[in-house]
Write a protein that holds these residues in place. Sequence first.
Motif, mmCIF file in Angstrom:
data_model
loop_
_atom_site.group_PDB
_atom_site.id
_atom_site.type_symbol
_atom_site.label_atom_id
_atom_site.label_comp_id
_atom_site.label_asym_id
_atom_site.label_seq_id
_atom_site.Cartn_x
_atom_site.Cartn_y
_atom_site.Cartn_z
ATOM 1 N N PRO A 92 -4.780 3.738 -42.872
ATOM 2 C CA PRO A 92 -3.296 4.219 -43.230
ATOM 3 C C PRO A 92 -3.281 5.836 -43.870
ATOM 4 C CG PRO A 92 -3.728 1.836 -43.975
ATOM 5 C CD PRO A 92 -4.910 2.624 -43.324
ATOM 6 N N GLN A 93 -4.314 5.995 -44.641
ATOM 7 C CA GLN A 93 -4.483 7.245 -45.126
ATOM 8 C C GLN A 93 -4.677 8.479 -44.060
ATOM 9 O OE1 GLN A 93 -7.646 6.813 -47.856
ATOM 10 N NE2 GLN A 93 -6.212 6.498 -49.632
ATOM 11 N N TRP A 94 -5.388 8.133 -42.983
ATOM 12 C CA TRP A 94 -5.490 8.812 -41.869
ATOM 13 C C TRP A 94 -4.060 8.964 -41.236
ATOM 14 C CZ3 TRP A 94 -7.644 12.026 -38.419
ATOM 15 C CH2 TRP A 94 -7.384 12.020 -36.973
ATOM 16 N N THR A 136 -2.725 19.992 -47.882
ATOM 17 C CA THR A 136 -3.354 20.871 -48.670
ATOM 18 C C THR A 136 -4.332 21.493 -47.661
ATOM 19 O OG1 THR A 136 -5.081 19.617 -49.654
ATOM 20 C CG2 THR A 136 -2.845 19.865 -50.788
ATOM 21 N N PRO A 137 -5.076 22.514 -47.826
ATOM 22 C CA PRO A 137 -6.025 23.220 -46.920
ATOM 23 C C PRO A 137 -7.308 22.285 -47.160
ATOM 24 C CG PRO A 137 -5.267 25.133 -48.453
ATOM 25 C CD PRO A 137 -4.452 23.647 -48.885
ATOM 26 N N THR A 138 -7.554 21.367 -48.195
ATOM 27 C CA THR A 138 -8.339 20.444 -48.199
ATOM 28 C C THR A 138 -8.060 19.493 -47.162
ATOM 29 O OG1 THR A 138 -9.023 20.954 -50.381
ATOM 30 C CG2 THR A 138 -9.905 18.661 -49.552
ATOM 31 N N GLY A 139 -6.756 18.885 -47.232
ATOM 32 C CA GLY A 139 -6.452 17.754 -46.356
ATOM 33 C C GLY A 139 -6.425 18.237 -44.785
ATOM 34 N N GLU A 140 -6.212 19.558 -44.646
ATOM 35 C CA GLU A 140 -6.113 20.043 -43.189
ATOM 36 C C GLU A 140 -7.567 20.141 -42.776
ATOM 37 O OE1 GLU A 140 -4.363 23.916 -43.466
ATOM 38 O OE2 GLU A 140 -2.449 23.042 -43.448
ATOM 39 N N ALA A 141 -8.757 20.328 -43.640
ATOM 40 C CA ALA A 141 -10.104 20.425 -43.140
ATOM 41 C C ALA A 141 -10.607 19.009 -43.113
ATOM 42 C CB ALA A 141 -10.795 20.918 -44.365
ATOM 43 N N ARG A 142 -10.100 18.009 -43.914
ATOM 44 C CA ARG A 142 -10.512 16.499 -43.773
ATOM 45 C C ARG A 142 -9.897 16.080 -42.208
ATOM 46 N NH1 ARG A 142 -11.724 12.095 -46.949
ATOM 47 N NH2 ARG A 142 -12.804 13.453 -48.137
ATOM 48 N N LEU A 143 -8.777 16.499 -41.922
ATOM 49 C CA LEU A 143 -7.952 16.185 -40.851
ATOM 50 C C LEU A 143 -8.970 16.604 -39.537
ATOM 51 C CD1 LEU A 143 -5.730 14.311 -39.589
ATOM 52 C CD2 LEU A 143 -4.372 16.515 -39.760
ATOM 53 N N ALA A 144 -9.308 17.954 -39.498
ATOM 54 C CA ALA A 144 -10.146 18.367 -38.814
ATOM 55 C C ALA A 144 -11.283 17.779 -38.601
ATOM 56 C CB ALA A 144 -10.156 19.876 -39.039
ATOM 57 N N ASP A 145 -12.105 17.379 -39.496
ATOM 58 C CA ASP A 145 -13.242 16.411 -39.592
ATOM 59 C C ASP A 145 -13.073 15.383 -38.893
ATOM 60 O OD1 ASP A 145 -16.057 15.966 -40.316
ATOM 61 O OD2 ASP A 145 -15.199 14.867 -41.893
ATOM 62 N N GLY A 161 4.251 5.682 -51.234
ATOM 63 C CA GLY A 161 3.951 6.312 -52.743
ATOM 64 C C GLY A 161 2.694 6.318 -53.117
ATOM 65 N N ARG A 162 2.181 4.817 -53.062
ATOM 66 C CA ARG A 162 0.925 4.441 -53.906
ATOM 67 C C ARG A 162 -0.281 5.362 -52.840
ATOM 68 N NH1 ARG A 162 2.568 -1.006 -53.975
ATOM 69 N NH2 ARG A 162 3.695 -1.326 -56.207
ATOM 70 N N MET A 163 -0.109 5.545 -51.580
ATOM 71 C CA MET A 163 -0.892 5.891 -50.672
ATOM 72 C C MET A 163 -0.919 7.587 -50.705
ATOM 73 S SD MET A 163 -0.980 4.581 -46.805
ATOM 74 C CE MET A 163 0.634 3.500 -46.536
ATOM 75 N N ILE A 164 0.135 8.155 -51.194
ATOM 76 C CA ILE A 164 0.358 9.454 -51.354
ATOM 77 C C ILE A 164 -0.234 9.841 -52.735
ATOM 78 C CG2 ILE A 164 1.881 11.440 -51.867
ATOM 79 C CD1 ILE A 164 3.687 10.120 -49.553
ATOM 80 N N ASP A 165 -0.073 9.026 -53.757
ATOM 81 C CA ASP A 165 -0.758 9.187 -54.986
ATOM 82 C C ASP A 165 -2.201 9.305 -54.898
ATOM 83 O OD1 ASP A 165 1.780 9.089 -56.517
ATOM 84 O OD2 ASP A 165 1.476 6.698 -56.837
ATOM 85 N N ARG A 223 -9.506 -1.534 -35.119
ATOM 86 C CA ARG A 223 -10.894 -2.162 -35.488
ATOM 87 C C ARG A 223 -11.901 -0.965 -35.379
ATOM 88 N NH1 ARG A 223 -13.009 -7.352 -33.300
ATOM 89 N NH2 ARG A 223 -11.477 -8.172 -34.594
ATOM 90 N N ALA A 224 -11.981 -0.415 -34.116
ATOM 91 C CA ALA A 224 -12.822 0.516 -33.884
ATOM 92 C C ALA A 224 -12.796 1.894 -34.599
ATOM 93 C CB ALA A 224 -12.886 0.853 -32.271
ATOM 94 N N PHE A 225 -11.371 2.309 -35.101
ATOM 95 C CA PHE A 225 -11.061 3.521 -35.805
ATOM 96 C C PHE A 225 -11.867 3.056 -37.188
ATOM 97 C CE2 PHE A 225 -9.083 6.281 -38.494
ATOM 98 C CZ PHE A 225 -9.254 7.420 -38.073
#
Length: 146
Positions: free
Chosen positions: A32-34, A92-101, A63-67, A18-20
């Motif tokens: 779940p995407q995180w 992807t590089p964008t995914g890596e940046a989002r994760l870093a954020d 599969g839907r999440m990955i879509d 919940r806090a996250f």
Amino acid sequence: MSEDLGFLIGDTARLMRRAFDERVRNKGITRPQWRVLGLLDRFGGSTQVALAEMMDVEPITLGRMIDRLQDAGLVERRADPNDRRAWRVHLTPTGEARLADLKPLATELFADAVSGLDEGQQAELEAMLDIIRLNLTRKSPEAANG
């Protein structure tokens, strides 16, 4: 051992989820995407089936999440060179940046959750939870033989 331990662990996990959710609400990503992004950070190139197993969801759900993550440019599917029916998922590089954020938000949440525990207590708690997880992931003798 108290029967309340299971309730305490479950309630703590629920409150952390919940806090996250509250902290990432305005970041355009779901928990779940995180989690998919975090698993790909650790196990990049996993198959969708393996990721679904790690997340304890059905492959179609993953599969839907990955879509959605792929549509957002955060992950990409690549054909498995050894199994033409399987896909391997990569950040992807964008995914890596989002994760870093997002990582600082998670780090802050964990720090808030264990505030009041000194470093030794935090390490001991982590070690104990690792043992519990290991105990629960071992196959029972009946399952191993059957």
